[in-house]
Write a protein that holds these residues in place. Structure first.
Motif, PDB file in Angstrom:
ATOM      1  N   UNK A   1       3.480   6.273  -5.740  1.00  0.00           N
ATOM      2  CA  UNK A   1       3.402   6.598  -7.171  1.00  0.00           C
ATOM      3  C   UNK A   1       1.968   6.936  -7.588  1.00  0.00           C
ATOM      4  N   UNK A   2       1.130   7.170  -6.571  1.00  0.00           N
ATOM      5  CA  UNK A   2      -0.271   7.539  -6.796  1.00  0.00           C
ATOM      6  C   UNK A   2      -1.031   6.510  -7.646  1.00  0.00           C
ATOM      7  N   UNK A   3      -0.673   5.232  -7.449  1.00  0.00           N
ATOM      8  CA  UNK A   3      -1.378   4.145  -8.118  1.00  0.00           C
ATOM      9  C   UNK A   3      -2.734   3.926  -7.459  1.00  0.00           C
ATOM     10  N   UNK A   4      -3.720   3.628  -8.269  1.00  0.00           N
ATOM     11  CA  UNK A   4      -5.062   3.335  -7.752  1.00  0.00           C
ATOM     12  C   UNK A   4      -5.297   1.840  -7.609  1.00  0.00           C
ATOM     13  N   UNK A   5      -4.228   1.063  -7.667  1.00  0.00           N
ATOM     14  CA  UNK A   5      -4.359  -0.388  -7.539  1.00  0.00           C
ATOM     15  C   UNK A   5      -4.964  -0.759  -6.185  1.00  0.00           C
ATOM     16  N   UNK A   6      -5.894  -1.694  -6.190  1.00  0.00           N
ATOM     17  CA  UNK A   6      -6.490  -2.206  -4.962  1.00  0.00           C
ATOM     18  C   UNK A   6      -5.516  -3.203  -4.318  1.00  0.00           C
ATOM     19  N   UNK A   7      -5.534  -3.266  -2.998  1.00  0.00           N
ATOM     20  CA  UNK A   7      -4.631  -4.160  -2.256  1.00  0.00           C
ATOM     21  C   UNK A   7      -5.470  -5.144  -1.435  1.00  0.00           C
TER      22      UNK A   7
ATOM     23  N   UNK B   1       0.834  -1.205   0.000  1.00  0.00           N
ATOM     24  CA  UNK B   1       0.000   0.000   0.000  1.00  0.00           C
ATOM     25  C   UNK B   1       0.870   1.258   0.000  1.00  0.00           C
ATOM     26  N   UNK B   2       1.988   1.202   0.717  1.00  0.00           N
ATOM     27  CA  UNK B   2       2.909   2.348   0.730  1.00  0.00           C
ATOM     28  C   UNK B   2       3.535   2.554  -0.649  1.00  0.00           C
ATOM     29  N   UNK B   3       3.880   1.450  -1.307  1.00  0.00           N
ATOM     30  CA  UNK B   3       4.464   1.543  -2.641  1.00  0.00           C
ATOM     31  C   UNK B   3       3.462   2.137  -3.623  1.00  0.00           C
ATOM     32  N   UNK B   4       2.206   1.722  -3.538  1.00  0.00           N
ATOM     33  CA  UNK B   4       1.182   2.241  -4.435  1.00  0.00           C
ATOM     34  C   UNK B   4       0.925   3.722  -4.184  1.00  0.00           C
TER      35      UNK B   4
ATOM     36  N   UNK C   1      -9.636   0.125   7.393  1.00  0.00           N
ATOM     37  CA  UNK C   1     -10.320   1.269   7.983  1.00  0.00           C
ATOM     38  C   UNK C   1      -9.886   2.592   7.352  1.00  0.00           C
ATOM     39  N   UNK C   2      -8.599   2.719   7.011  1.00  0.00           N
ATOM     40  CA  UNK C   2      -8.144   3.985   6.417  1.00  0.00           C
ATOM     41  C   UNK C   2      -8.189   3.980   4.888  1.00  0.00           C
ATOM     42  N   UNK C   3      -8.613   2.854   4.298  1.00  0.00           N
ATOM     43  CA  UNK C   3      -8.789   2.790   2.856  1.00  0.00           C
ATOM     44  C   UNK C   3      -7.568   2.394   2.060  1.00  0.00           C
ATOM     45  N   UNK C   4      -6.427   2.166   2.713  1.00  0.00           N
ATOM     46  CA  UNK C   4      -5.217   1.798   1.972  1.00  0.00           C
ATOM     47  C   UNK C   4      -5.221   0.332   1.547  1.00  0.00           C
ATOM     48  N   UNK C   5      -6.004  -0.508   2.224  1.00  0.00           N
ATOM     49  CA  UNK C   5      -6.173  -1.924   1.873  1.00  0.00           C
ATOM     50  C   UNK C   5      -7.655  -2.156   1.587  1.00  0.00           C
ATOM     51  N   UNK C   6      -7.950  -2.825   0.473  1.00  0.00           N
ATOM     52  CA  UNK C   6      -9.357  -3.032   0.098  1.00  0.00           C
ATOM     53  C   UNK C   6     -10.012  -4.140   0.926  1.00  0.00           C
ATOM     54  N   UNK C   7      -9.329  -5.288   1.047  1.00  0.00           N
ATOM     55  CA  UNK C   7      -9.955  -6.425   1.698  1.00  0.00           C
ATOM     56  C   UNK C   7      -8.958  -7.359   2.348  1.00  0.00           C
ATOM     57  N   UNK C   8      -9.480  -8.293   3.147  1.00  0.00           N
ATOM     58  CA  UNK C   8      -8.653  -9.160   3.973  1.00  0.00           C
ATOM     59  C   UNK C   8      -9.455 -10.409   4.307  1.00  0.00           C
ATOM     60  N   UNK C   9      -8.777 -11.412   4.830  1.00  0.00           N
ATOM     61  CA  UNK C   9      -9.440 -12.593   5.375  1.00  0.00           C
ATOM     62  C   UNK C   9      -9.017 -12.714   6.832  1.00  0.00           C
ATOM     63  N   UNK C  10      -9.992 -12.854   7.714  1.00  0.00           N
ATOM     64  CA  UNK C  10      -9.770 -12.731   9.156  1.00  0.00           C
ATOM     65  C   UNK C  10      -9.333 -14.054   9.788  1.00  0.00           C
ATOM     66  N   UNK C  11      -8.045 -14.174  10.118  1.00  0.00           N
ATOM     67  CA  UNK C  11      -7.540 -15.304  10.882  1.00  0.00           C
ATOM     68  C   UNK C  11      -7.709 -15.021  12.376  1.00  0.00           C
TER      69      UNK C  11
END
Length: 300
Positions: A223-229, A217-220, A243-253
């Motif tokens: 360079x102002x990339x709109x790639x989803x993470x 997310x920091x790398x994206x 929560x802050x929008x830098x990561x789109x989704x996750x799986x909860x372990x």
């Protein structure tokens, strides 16, 4: 094949936990869950930290065998070497089960035959959930890159198989790059920087851990990339990213729940309350995005 032991009412049950490393929050969560269950059941937990070293883990297992513990839980550093450790415990008549990892080189949906059981996150379910998140993030499809963990980890293939098949079935996704991120934020950031340089039009990154997703997310952002993470794990950093929008989704372990379930299952076998399951057990690992982020309380 491991079988249920007789009741041990006159003797305190002592279970050894040979952990990967107590320097990483996930195995710490496993130990926390096991300890909570031990306290609840009036049993004793002995935790030995292998510090991520295969040889030390082998020595730790021999130590637990010498102590004549009632049972052993192993969080294996490597599937192959762990098989010999399990053989040693089984030869000593000590029930042993693996947690958050496989033992041996057989199929991942069947535990090694000298284990009482394996408890692990479902690789098939994880991949399918990640593919569903990708399709939610990019309904029209797009270019995808995968950030794997360190070389040699079985998860690099098992955690991506369902993801790849899910995207292939959708028909409008193209996997353009796969790079190792070595499970760390720093290496994940570096891997994503390289991919963004070569493929600035990449639309989505699937990182096999939240740490790597955070770095990506920091790398994206740089360079102002709109790639989803997409991340994996439901850790504090992963949930914060959603929560802050830098990561789109996750799986909860849920390592605390996993550790508790492992301890309880082995305890029931040792005390004769249940036979050894002799199968791979899992637990619920829901997918998380901004819409339901409150449903994943980070356990690590």
């Amino acid at each position: 094949m491991p079988t249920a032991a007789g009741p041990t009412a006159s003797k305190q049950v002592v279970i050894g936990l040979s952990n990967q490393t107590m320097a990483v929050t996930f195995p710490v969560g496993l130990a926390k869950g096991a300890q909570q269950e031990a306290d609840k059941l009036g049993a004793k937990l002995v935790v030995l930290d292998s510090k991520g070293d295969v040889q030390k883990q082998g020595s730790d297992i021999q130590d637990l065998i010498a102590r004549k513990v009632s049972g052993i839980l192993i969080v294996p550093n490597s599937p192959g070497p762990a098989q010999a450790m399990v053989d040693s415990a089984a030869a000593a008549g000590i029930p042993i089960a693996s947690v958050h990892g496989t033992v041996g080189t057989g199929p991942t949906n069947v535990p090694y035959n000298k284990l009482s059981f394996t408890i692990n996150e479902s690789a098939d379910q994880l991949g399918r959930l990640e593919a569903t998140l990708a399709k939610q993030a990019l309904p029209s499809g797009g270019k995808v890159a995968i950030i794997t963990g360190a070389s040699g980890f079985l998860e690099n293939t098992t955690w991506t198989a369902g993801f790849k098949s899910g995207l292939a079935a959708a028909g409008n996704f193209q996997i353009i790059a796969t790079q190792p991120g070595n499970w760390t934020a720093e290496a994940g950031q570096s891997a994503c920087q390289g991919i963004l340089s070569a493929h600035p039009d990449v639309n989505l990154f699937y990182a096999l851990s939240d740490d790597m997703a955070t770095g990506c997310a920091k790398a994206a952002a740089a360079v102002k990339s709109k790639a989803k993470i997409l991340g994996a794990g439901g850790s504090k950093s992963g949930i914060a990213g959603i929560q802050d929008g830098s990561i789109y989704g996750d799986v909860c372990f849920k390592p605390v729940d996993e550790g508790a379930k492992a301890f309880d299952t082995l305890y029931e076998q040792i005390t004769g309350k249940a036979a050894a399951p002799n199968k791979v057990l899992s637990y619920d690992t829901p997918s998380i995005s901004k819409a339901n982020v409150d449903q994943c309380a980070p356990q690590w």
